[in-house]
Scaffold this active site. Structure first.
Site, PDB file in Angstrom:
ATOM      1  N   GLU A 171       1.799   5.834 -10.321  1.00  0.00           N
ATOM      2  CA  GLU A 171       2.694   4.836 -10.883  1.00  0.00           C
ATOM      3  C   GLU A 171       1.942   3.533 -11.158  1.00  0.00           C
ATOM      4  OE1 GLU A 171       6.916   2.574  -9.764  1.00  0.00           O
ATOM      5  OE2 GLU A 171       6.048   4.066  -8.428  1.00  0.00           O
ATOM      6  N   ILE A 225      -1.129   2.925  -2.760  1.00  0.00           N
ATOM      7  CA  ILE A 225      -2.293   3.344  -1.984  1.00  0.00           C
ATOM      8  C   ILE A 225      -3.053   2.098  -1.572  1.00  0.00           C
ATOM      9  CG2 ILE A 225      -3.693   3.687  -4.059  1.00  0.00           C
ATOM     10  CD1 ILE A 225      -5.153   5.938  -2.534  1.00  0.00           C
ATOM     11  N   VAL A 281      -6.431   0.832   1.041  1.00  0.00           N
ATOM     12  CA  VAL A 281      -7.458   0.919   2.082  1.00  0.00           C
ATOM     13  C   VAL A 281      -7.573  -0.472   2.689  1.00  0.00           C
ATOM     14  CG1 VAL A 281      -9.903   1.306   2.578  1.00  0.00           C
ATOM     15  CG2 VAL A 281      -8.708   2.779   0.944  1.00  0.00           C
ATOM     16  N   GLN A 330     -12.938  -1.268   2.855  1.00  0.00           N
ATOM     17  CA  GLN A 330     -13.035  -0.995   1.424  1.00  0.00           C
ATOM     18  C   GLN A 330     -14.479  -0.870   0.968  1.00  0.00           C
ATOM     19  OE1 GLN A 330     -10.735  -4.039  -0.581  1.00  0.00           O
ATOM     20  NE2 GLN A 330      -8.771  -3.290   0.209  1.00  0.00           N
TER      21      GLN A 330
END
Length: 451
Positions: free
Chosen positions: A273, A239, A241, A246
């Site tokens: 994960e 993931i 951004v 951010q």
């Protein structure tokens, strides 16, 4: 007759220059930002990892590399300048090949061609989202448990789209440089595996009065796999951004949308994960808030908190008495799709929040956290029962060679008492302190958010 000695000059060995010291990377959203001192600079980033010889570049004097990475098409252009180049004994680093290790096919050779991509590929993101599944941001107001567990505040100008199938590979191939640069310890996903999905977080961007273009704020790569006999699990693999966006709540928003997908599609659970500390912090904040309004676990939580307040627990009873009951673990997994390990960590925070005033019960609470941390590191039986693992010298793989033994009749032997026992205790205490800091930070943030 005096013989003249010939002077021989020795050139200094080329020590090279670290990639971190000569490469600067900027993120740009239009061609006017290229060469602009106000462009968004990616720093700090460890670029040495992408270069051999401890991240050093050889054969150049006065080397400066400026990379411009487009947030529109995700192409990159590298402006390379240097005073001179020569082989100082270590060869001359092939800069193009080295940069291609990071940017691959996204690297454009000519600056003019790179500048043209801002217009020729201005609809790049739209080409993917126009045919993708839009995940609506509607939250039910029916007062149900599920609706109370979903988004509390949603950005009004952003939307999440799910990309599946062949487009995943085409899109991710452009995003790989960002993953390598910005996601610690990451490896590219297997784009040929059809079980990968990409969730795009986009924002409508007004460029002209006539047109609007979606801006990619971030994305998540999610793996969907079968769980016997007829269920599905989903795992968040990556993931990100984009750095300019951010700390504005977009990462939290994307995680909340993934939670909603897991619930609406009734998967077995949603896991992450190897989450970084920052991601785990946001994840726990979200999950604790969801659990605080999840009615099926409230009675069990109250029972545990009451027991903790009334008893002075013995050391060996910490885990069984104060861990969440199996029924609560299953209810949370079925309804909220939170896996057992994550729920157990959230349970500690929920307990902390219910112990009011916390200072009165801190000693007992700290002992429980300490026991759990030690159990995770050493094993469920922190007493060890005389078991010991000893490394042995080998010509094979040192990390895979050891001997485990158990002393006779439970008696300890001198070899079982590790010389670094005090160091082990010190490291364990450090982990306990870190865990307590995490609990306090999350509890404080959740309390403020709920107000």
């Amino acid at each position: 007759m005096e013989t003249k000695r010939r002077r021989v000059g020795f050139s200094k060995s080329d020590a090279g220059i670290e990639a971190n010291d000569c490469i600067t990377i900027y993120l740009v959203s239009n061609k006017e930002e290229v060469d602009s001192p106000n462009s968004f600079c990616l720093e700090p980033i460890d670029l040495n990892q992408f270069f051999e010889d401890d991240g050093r570049i050889f054969g150049y004097q006065g080397l400066k590399i400026t990379v411009w990475l487009s947030l529109i098409s995700f192409h990159a252009y590298a402006d390379i300048s240097f005073e001179s180049s020569s082989d100082g004994g270590r060869g001359i680093t092939n800069l193009k090949s080295a940069l291609e290790n990071i940017f691959a096919e996204s690297l454009v050779d000519e600056k003019d061609a790179f500048l043209q991509t801002f217009s020729t590929e201005s609809h790049y993101v739209r080409s993917f989202v126009s045919n993708a599944e839009a995940l609506q941001k509607k939250v039910s107001n029916d007062g149900s448990t599920e609706s109370k567990c979903l988004l509390k505040s949603e950005p009004s100008d952003v939307e999440v789209f799910r990309i599946i199938g062949t487009p995943v590979g085409h899109l991710y191939s452009r995003l790989v440089p960002l993953v390598l640069l910005l996601v610690d310890g990451s490896n590219p996903i297997d784009i040929l595996d059809p079980r990968w999905e990409i969730y795009l977080l986009v924002q409508e961007r007004k460029d002209t009065l006539e047109d609007s273009l979606p801006r990619l704020l971030g994305f998540a790569a999610v793996y969907r796999f079968h769980r016997y006999p007829e269920s599905t699990r989903v795992r968040l693999g990556q993931i990100l951004v984009m750095p300019p966006y951010q700390r504005k709540g977009y990462g939290r928003f994307l995680l909340e949308v993934l939670n909603r997908v897991a619930i609406s599609e009734d998967v077995y659970d949603l896991t992450i994960e190897e989450p970084e500390d920052s991601l785990q912090h946001v994840r726990s904040c979200i999950d604790v808030e969801r659990l605080l309004v999840f009615d099926p676990i409230q009675q069990s939580l109250e029972s545990v908190v009451l027991r903790l307040k009334q008893e002075n627990p013995s050391k060996k009873s910490y885990m069984c008495k104060y861990a969440p009951p199996l029924s609560a673990v299953e209810d949370v997994r079925k309804t909220l799709k939170i896996n057992k390990k994550q729920f157990e960590q959230c349970w500690e925070i929920l307990t902390y929040l219910r112990l009011d005033p916390i200072n009165k019960y801190m000693e007992t609470y700290l002992a429980i956290v300490s026991h759990r941390v030690k159990a995770e590191v050493i094993g469920k039986d922190t007493e060890g029962e005389g078991k010991q693992v000893i490394d042995v010298t080998t010509e094979y793989d040192q990390q895979m060679s050891f001997v485990m033994f158990k002393s006779q009749n439970g008696e300890s032997s001198s070899i079982e008492k590790a010389d670094n026992q005090s160091n082990v205790e010190e490291q364990l205490q450090k982990l306990v302190d870190e865990r307590m800091n995490q609990i306090k930070l999350i509890a404080e943030k959740v309390s403020v958010h709920r107000r």
